[in-house]
Design a protein around this motif. Structure first.
Motif, PDB file in Angstrom:
ATOM      1  N   LYS A   1       0.823  -1.213   0.000  1.00  0.00           N
ATOM      2  CA  LYS A   1       0.000   0.000   0.000  1.00  0.00           C
ATOM      3  C   LYS A   1       0.856   1.263   0.000  1.00  0.00           C
ATOM      4  O   LYS A   1       0.520   2.263  -0.647  1.00  0.00           O
ATOM      5  CB  LYS A   1      -0.935  -0.017   1.209  1.00  0.00           C
TER       6      LYS A   1
ATOM      7  N   LYS B   1       1.164   4.272  -2.894  1.00  0.00           N
ATOM      8  CA  LYS B   1       1.080   5.705  -2.580  1.00  0.00           C
ATOM      9  C   LYS B   1       2.270   6.466  -3.161  1.00  0.00           C
ATOM     10  O   LYS B   1       2.126   7.591  -3.652  1.00  0.00           O
ATOM     11  CB  LYS B   1       1.023   5.893  -1.061  1.00  0.00           C
TER      12      LYS B   1
ATOM     13  N   GLU C   1      -6.092   3.474   2.401  1.00  0.00           N
ATOM     14  CA  GLU C   1      -6.018   3.592   0.941  1.00  0.00           C
ATOM     15  C   GLU C   1      -7.179   2.893   0.258  1.00  0.00           C
ATOM     16  O   GLU C   1      -7.648   3.329  -0.794  1.00  0.00           O
ATOM     17  CB  GLU C   1      -4.698   2.999   0.434  1.00  0.00           C
TER      18      GLU C   1
END
Length: 334
Positions: free
Chosen positions: A199, A203, A260
């Motif tokens: 994750k 990003k 997210e």
């Protein structure tokens, strides 16, 4: 015509002058050359300015038969064009034409055609020449590994792919600025990442990741040379990997709203659907956690979970809304 020949000699002399009680010696020297001087109006065959001379020129040689007429049919073409060279009309036995047709005619022929000389050609890369090159390189090559017989195995053992482009163009320089650009591609699933690192990687890379193909693409063009850009791309991938595994202190303060992706586990949607199913008495005998596990294991509940997660993560589209509608109808037995 007038001709004059003369000789000059060197003469030395001394004169003593006496007068008025003074005696003075005067020396005199005369310098001359002993070479003969020949002056003639005949100027080695050049025309006489008076118009009386004749112009002497070498006779012109007649143009011989072009080389293309002497070439045998079974000649070794790689010996004619062994390397990259401009177009030579006397060496190419082909009726090549190129250029703008004058007055609706045909393009100019190859003899004296500058358009054919300006552009690069591949006359040195004929199939026979390429075959010779391959035969010369074979001793330096190794056989393809038998274990890598499929594309899937190649991707498994060599997940990183580097792509660059070479350009051939007619211009003042053979170098193209776009040839320095390097594209590095790697599947994110081939990297050793846990859920947190994955994750965080997504990003950091932003739009460079394609969710449909699971491929991360890094493009570098900052450096003037291709090798420099390739090294820089590998450096960026290394930095991204190690930064993704780092856990900062502020990451522990994340809430559900900061995630997210939407997580259905322990969400209000999960609790509401379980309460509705319990009231409908869908589950069998049991209490507490046992009933909850029975309800979550049902097929229609799993389809409802997938539809909610897709709706939250992908947004309101016709496809997601239709899937959510069908899932609600199934779970409520409508």
């Amino acid at each position: 015509m007038a001709s004059y020949t003369g000789k000059a000699f060197l003469s030395l002399g001394r004169i003593n002058v006496s007068g008025l009680g003074l005696q003075k010696s005067v020396s005199r020297a005369t310098y001359a050359t002993g070479l003969s001087i020949n002056t003639s109006n005949a100027n080695n065959g050049l025309p006489n300015r008076s118009g009386g001379g004749s112009l002497l020129r070498k006779p012109r040689r007649d143009a011989g038969e072009p080389r293309t007429e002497k070439m045998p049919v079974d000649q070794d073409w790689s010996a004619v064009y062994p390397a990259a060279a401009p177009f030579r009309p006397s060496s190419v036995p082909l009726p090549v034409r190129m250029g703008y047709p004058v007055k609706g005619g045909v393009p100019p022929e190859k003899k004296g055609n500058l358009e054919l000389i300006k552009i690069p050609n591949f006359l040195h890369l004929t199939p026979a020449a390429i075959k010779k090159h391959c035969e010369a390189l074979k001793p330096f090559c190794t056989e393809w590994p038998s274990a890598l017989d499929t594309d899937a195995k190649c991707d498994e053992h060599f997940p990183i792919k580097v792509k660059s482009t070479d350009y051939v163009s007619a211009g003042p320089s053979v170098r193209n600025p776009s040839a320095r650009i390097v594209h590095l591609k790697v599947k994110l699933s081939s990297l050793n990442l846990d859920d947190h690192a994955r994750k965080k990687m997504l990003k950091l890379v932003g739009e460079r990741y394609c969710k449909d193909t699971d491929i991360l693409t890094i493009t570098t063009d900052s450096c003037p040379l291709r090798q420099q850009n390739q090294d820089y791309a590998m450096y960026l991938l290394t930095v991204l990997y190690h930064e993704s595994w780092k856990t900062e202190a502020w990451e522990a303060e994340k809430t559900v709203a900061d995630m997210e992706e939407y997580s259905w586990e322990d969400s209000p949607s999960q609790r509401n659907i379980l309460d509705v199913l319990v009231r409908m008495k869908v589950a069998g005998e049991g209490e507490g956690e046992e009933v909850r596990e029975q309800l979550l294991g049902r097929k229609e509940v799993q389809e409802y979970k997938d539809s909610v997660m897709r709706l939250k993560n992908e947004g309101d589209t016709e496809s997601t809304m239709q899937q959510y509608k069908e899932a609600v109808k199934k779970v409520l037995n409508l």
